[in-house]
Enzyme design. Structure first.
Site, PDB file in Angstrom:
ATOM      1  N   PHE A 143       0.818  -1.215   0.000  1.00 34.08           N
ATOM      2  CA  PHE A 143       0.000   0.000   0.000  1.00 34.08           C
ATOM      3  C   PHE A 143       0.847   1.257   0.000  1.00 34.08           C
ATOM      4  O   PHE A 143       0.400   2.323  -0.447  1.00 34.08           O
ATOM      5  CB  PHE A 143      -0.971   0.002   1.189  1.00 34.08           C
ATOM      6  CG  PHE A 143      -0.347   0.314   2.516  1.00 34.08           C
ATOM      7  CD1 PHE A 143      -0.306   1.622   2.975  1.00 34.08           C
ATOM      8  CD2 PHE A 143       0.189  -0.692   3.298  1.00 34.08           C
ATOM      9  CE1 PHE A 143       0.265   1.914   4.208  1.00 34.08           C
ATOM     10  CE2 PHE A 143       0.761  -0.404   4.524  1.00 34.08           C
ATOM     11  CZ  PHE A 143       0.805   0.895   4.980  1.00 34.08           C
ATOM     12  N   THR A 144       2.103   1.175   0.439  1.00 30.41           N
ATOM     13  CA  THR A 144       2.949   2.363   0.504  1.00 30.41           C
ATOM     14  C   THR A 144       3.319   2.902  -0.872  1.00 30.41           C
ATOM     15  O   THR A 144       3.824   4.020  -0.972  1.00 30.41           O
ATOM     16  CB  THR A 144       4.228   2.102   1.327  1.00 30.41           C
ATOM     17  OG1 THR A 144       4.980   1.060   0.705  1.00 30.41           O
ATOM     18  CG2 THR A 144       3.888   1.732   2.765  1.00 30.41           C
TER      19      THR A 144
END
Length: 148
Positions: free
Chosen positions: A79-80
């Site tokens: 998700f980063t």
């Protein structure tokens, strides 16, 4: 959807000190899912990644695809990749899909790669993971479905 695709000679992922996925020659794929992503984007991205010709031929040219070298994939949720660093020094991740959206799309991407005949290992969605890879080349590409 964003993917960081690295050509590797080997890669593995562990959780709590235990290896849960490992591959030899192939692609380590860090996969980020945006809050507005769709199933159609998983299909396009799987097509693109599984067909990339970035492995060397007999002349050392990048002309061979994953299937040509008997390669596999290790797909890790990341998700980063949707971290926004515009304000301050601490990124926000507001653009990343919430788990109820991201998990089905992540699983669909993995299924799309498997449907194309590839062996796929995975990490554990949402877990704290340790990823190791031996980059080959190095060859690393960033793919975004907004620009495919």
């Amino acid at each position: 959807m964003r993917a960081v695709v690295t050509r590797v000679t080997e890669a593995s992922v562990g959780v709590d000190g235990q290896v849960i996925g490992a591959i030899g020659v192939g692609f380590l794929v860090l996969l980020g899912i945006h809050q507005d992503d769709t199933v159609e984007q998983t299909v396009r991205l799987a097509d693109k990644i599984c067909g990339l010709r970035v492995f060397g031929d007999e002349n050392g040219q990048m002309n061979r695809a994953l299937a040509d070298v008997g390669g596999t994939l290790l797909v890790i949720s990341q998700f980063t990749l949707y971290g926004n660093c515009k304000k301050g020094r601490r990124p926000d991740f507001l653009a990343a899909a919430r788990p109820e959206t991201a998990i089905p799309l992540y699983e669909r991407f993995v299924a799309e790669c498997r449907e194309r005949g590839f062996h796929v290992e995975t990490g554990s969605f949402g877990a704290y993971m340790q990823v190791q890879s031996l980059n080959d080349g190095p060859v690393t590409l960033i793919l975004d479905t907004d620009t495919l």
